[in-house]
Design a protein around this motif. Sequence first.
Motif, PDB file in Angstrom:
ATOM      1  N   ASN A 221       0.828  -1.212   0.000  1.00 21.56           N
ATOM      2  CA  ASN A 221       0.000   0.000   0.000  1.00 21.56           C
ATOM      3  C   ASN A 221       0.861   1.261   0.000  1.00 21.56           C
ATOM      4  N   CYS A 225       0.746   4.631  -2.366  1.00 30.71           N
ATOM      5  CA  CYS A 225       0.670   5.970  -1.755  1.00 30.71           C
ATOM      6  C   CYS A 225       1.777   6.873  -2.293  1.00 30.71           C
ATOM      7  N   SER A 243       1.473   9.700   3.914  1.00 33.89           N
ATOM      8  CA  SER A 243       0.471   8.718   3.493  1.00 33.89           C
ATOM      9  C   SER A 243       1.016   7.294   3.587  1.00 33.89           C
ATOM     10  N   SER A 247      -0.676   4.438   5.812  1.00 28.31           N
ATOM     11  CA  SER A 247      -1.096   3.172   5.204  1.00 28.31           C
ATOM     12  C   SER A 247      -0.514   1.975   5.955  1.00 28.31           C
ATOM     13  N   PHE A 266      -4.175   2.036   1.288  1.00 22.89           N
ATOM     14  CA  PHE A 266      -3.692   3.054   0.352  1.00 22.89           C
ATOM     15  C   PHE A 266      -4.763   4.087   0.062  1.00 22.89           C
ATOM     16  N   ALA A 269      -5.666   6.180   3.202  1.00 26.88           N
ATOM     17  CA  ALA A 269      -4.564   7.062   3.590  1.00 26.88           C
ATOM     18  C   ALA A 269      -4.470   8.281   2.665  1.00 26.88           C
ATOM     19  N   VAL A 270      -4.563   8.054   1.367  1.00 28.34           N
ATOM     20  CA  VAL A 270      -4.468   9.165   0.419  1.00 28.34           C
ATOM     21  C   VAL A 270      -5.700  10.052   0.512  1.00 28.34           C
TER      22      VAL A 270
END
Length: 286
Positions: A221, A225, A243, A247, A266, A269-270
């Motif tokens: 992930n 990111c 990020s 993740s 991913f 987080a983004v």
Amino acid sequence: MREGLFIISRGIGQVMFQNNALSGALMLVGILCGSWQMALLAVAGNLVGNLTACLCKYSREDIRNGLYGFNGTLVGIAIGVFMPINLLSIALLIAGSALSTWIARLFGYWGKLPGYTAPFILSVWILLAGCTYGYPSLLSASAPAVAEQSPDLIRAFCLNIGQVMFQGNTILSGLFFLAAILVNSRWHALYTVWGALLPILVAWVAGTDYTALNAGLIGYNGVLCAIALGGDTWKSGLWATASILLSIALQLLGMHFGFVTLTAPFVVAVWIILKGGLSKLSCSRA
């Protein structure tokens, strides 16, 4: 015919943000290094996703750029990971890949956040939930993991990249993926390396389970990111790093509770970075 092959290749490349037919072809070779069946399933899912978009008369430019192929690619591979290959699982591949295209279009209509791989995640979660509660015998039994007592940093690095597309059997897959990114973007290749390395450093220092670390399950992930948010400024590098760290935390949390995370850490987080107003980076994928 030629344009159709380019669309399929771009769709595979777009899994890792590479709108480049050569990148997609190299990634397909990387999947082949791990399993020819997985490569066929990836192409099948890609085809279904693109055909669905064509039948629904979605944007021709988006179709040409592979934006309706990459989620289907991942759905196709996921079918081979979680189910034995038979007529029913192939039918679910078709349904899941088509569903991922429709969900991707909904994200395009919504427009508040980029969909990234969320259509793939939601489609596979729906399929897995349906099988778990309605047809559990269709799901493949999970092989018990062999405990590892020491880190294998080279393998962990390569599999962090390879596991973006479920390729955890050979380091060659990750190396082909990295080469595929490099032929299209040196910046993306640099951030791929950072996204694969940082989770190893964090997991190593934190004393995380070496079995998961060596299998590439902690860092894939982070690779996505890094590519999604990384750019040629220090600010973008900082947000990419933030990020990646987020993740890792989300992935470890999901693994702790036995959750099938896929690429959800991913995406979440983004989204948090973008929604928090911390980054003004443009989103390259719907």
